[in-house]
Design a protein around this motif. Structure first.
Motif, PDB file in Angstrom:
ATOM      1  N   PHE A 106      -2.665  -0.901  -8.859  1.00 45.76           N
ATOM      2  CA  PHE A 106      -3.947  -0.211  -8.867  1.00 45.76           C
ATOM      3  C   PHE A 106      -3.727   1.226  -8.418  1.00 45.76           C
ATOM      4  O   PHE A 106      -3.072   1.469  -7.402  1.00 45.76           O
ATOM      5  CB  PHE A 106      -4.936  -0.912  -7.931  1.00 45.76           C
ATOM      6  N   THR A 107      -4.269   2.181  -9.173  1.00 44.05           N
ATOM      7  CA  THR A 107      -4.049   3.592  -8.858  1.00 44.05           C
ATOM      8  C   THR A 107      -5.354   4.287  -8.496  1.00 44.05           C
ATOM      9  O   THR A 107      -6.430   3.838  -8.841  1.00 44.05           O
ATOM     10  CB  THR A 107      -3.385   4.314 -10.040  1.00 44.05           C
ATOM     11  N   ASN A 108      -5.189   5.412  -7.798  1.00 48.47           N
ATOM     12  CA  ASN A 108      -6.301   6.199  -7.263  1.00 48.47           C
ATOM     13  C   ASN A 108      -7.230   5.293  -6.445  1.00 48.47           C
ATOM     14  O   ASN A 108      -8.430   5.226  -6.681  1.00 48.47           O
ATOM     15  CB  ASN A 108      -7.054   6.933  -8.367  1.00 48.47           C
ATOM     16  N   LEU A 148     -10.233   1.602   0.893  1.00 47.20           N
ATOM     17  CA  LEU A 148      -9.401   0.456   1.245  1.00 47.20           C
ATOM     18  C   LEU A 148      -9.797  -0.047   2.632  1.00 47.20           C
ATOM     19  O   LEU A 148      -9.840   0.722   3.587  1.00 47.20           O
ATOM     20  CB  LEU A 148      -7.924   0.852   1.237  1.00 47.20           C
ATOM     21  N   ARG A 149     -10.112  -1.335   2.713  1.00 47.46           N
ATOM     22  CA  ARG A 149     -10.440  -1.970   3.988  1.00 47.46           C
ATOM     23  C   ARG A 149      -9.587  -3.224   4.136  1.00 47.46           C
ATOM     24  O   ARG A 149      -9.541  -4.059   3.227  1.00 47.46           O
ATOM     25  CB  ARG A 149     -11.916  -2.360   4.041  1.00 47.46           C
ATOM     26  N   VAL A 163      -2.084   0.616  -4.735  1.00 50.76           N
ATOM     27  CA  VAL A 163      -1.845  -0.701  -4.156  1.00 50.76           C
ATOM     28  C   VAL A 163      -1.214  -1.544  -5.248  1.00 50.76           C
ATOM     29  O   VAL A 163      -1.708  -1.588  -6.373  1.00 50.76           O
ATOM     30  CB  VAL A 163      -3.159  -1.363  -3.666  1.00 50.76           C
ATOM     31  N   THR A 164      -0.108  -2.205  -4.925  1.00 44.88           N
ATOM     32  CA  THR A 164       0.546  -3.113  -5.859  1.00 44.88           C
ATOM     33  C   THR A 164       0.448  -4.523  -5.298  1.00 44.88           C
ATOM     34  O   THR A 164       0.754  -4.748  -4.126  1.00 44.88           O
ATOM     35  CB  THR A 164       2.018  -2.725  -6.079  1.00 44.88           C
ATOM     36  N   ILE A 194       0.874  -1.174   0.000  1.00 49.19           N
ATOM     37  CA  ILE A 194       0.000   0.000   0.000  1.00 49.19           C
ATOM     38  C   ILE A 194       0.906   1.217   0.000  1.00 49.19           C
ATOM     39  O   ILE A 194       1.779   1.348   0.858  1.00 49.19           O
ATOM     40  CB  ILE A 194      -0.899   0.018   1.258  1.00 49.19           C
ATOM     41  N   ASP A 195       0.715   2.103  -0.963  1.00 47.43           N
ATOM     42  CA  ASP A 195       1.493   3.345  -1.040  1.00 47.43           C
ATOM     43  C   ASP A 195       0.529   4.496  -0.832  1.00 47.43           C
ATOM     44  O   ASP A 195      -0.177   4.902  -1.759  1.00 47.43           O
ATOM     45  CB  ASP A 195       2.199   3.454  -2.387  1.00 47.43           C
ATOM     46  N   GLU A 196       0.483   5.005   0.396  1.00 49.04           N
ATOM     47  CA  GLU A 196      -0.460   6.074   0.712  1.00 49.04           C
ATOM     48  C   GLU A 196      -0.088   7.395   0.039  1.00 49.04           C
ATOM     49  O   GLU A 196      -0.962   8.223  -0.215  1.00 49.04           O
ATOM     50  CB  GLU A 196      -0.596   6.252   2.231  1.00 49.04           C
ATOM     51  N   ARG A 197       1.169   7.589  -0.303  1.00 47.87           N
ATOM     52  CA  ARG A 197       1.578   8.835  -0.967  1.00 47.87           C
ATOM     53  C   ARG A 197       0.968   8.949  -2.358  1.00 47.87           C
ATOM     54  O   ARG A 197       0.612  10.027  -2.793  1.00 47.87           O
ATOM     55  CB  ARG A 197       3.101   8.917  -1.068  1.00 47.87           C
TER      56      ARG A 197
END
Length: 134
Positions: free
Chosen positions: A74-76, A80-81, A43-44, A36-39
């Motif tokens: 996956f972008t934008n 997310l749960r 999600v990869t 998970i890349d919050e910046r």
């Protein structure tokens, strides 16, 4: 997956489609990587398969391999749960589908449940290697 060609929902699936007439279904692969890349609100997810391509990339020629890994980015990402995270996630049931709200992704196993929506999905990488596990 629910769709005969799940790659139809991807923005860029050329790397998979060029190698496989029917790309491996993520539900039939082993989950190897999850980031998970919050910046970047992304999600990869990385998968491993023993299903070898019938048309491998030219740079794989002459290489010994029995395993292929590929990544879905996956972008934008929205909504997310994550409920639980344990070793069973490797064998998660994976669902990737399109809805009116974009791409819906769910990974579910006995002790792990992840769900999110995304605007698009890319295949940034695919590689082969020789694994001791078959």
């Amino acid at each position: 997956m629910g769709e005969s060609d799940w790659t139809a929902i991807l923005r860029s699936a050329e790397i998979l489609r060029a190698a496989y007439p029917t790309p491996p279904d993520p539900s039939e692969c082993t989950l190897q990587y999850f980031q998970i890349d919050e910046r970047e609100a992304s999600v990869t997810v990385g998968f491993v398969t023993l299903q070898l391509p019938s048309r491998p990339p030219a740079d794989w020629e002459g290489k010994k391999y029995n395993t292929v890994e590929f990544y879905l980015r996956f972008t934008n990402v929205k909504r997310l749960r994550v409920a639980g995270w344990d070793f069973t996630i490797r064998d998660a049931e994976v669902s990737v589908s399109r809805s009116s709200e974009g791409i819906q992704v769910a990974l579910a196993s006995e002790g792990s449940h992840i769900h999110f929506a995304a605007d698009q999905c890319l295949v940034p990488r695919m590689r082969s290697y020789l694994s001791a596990q078959e």
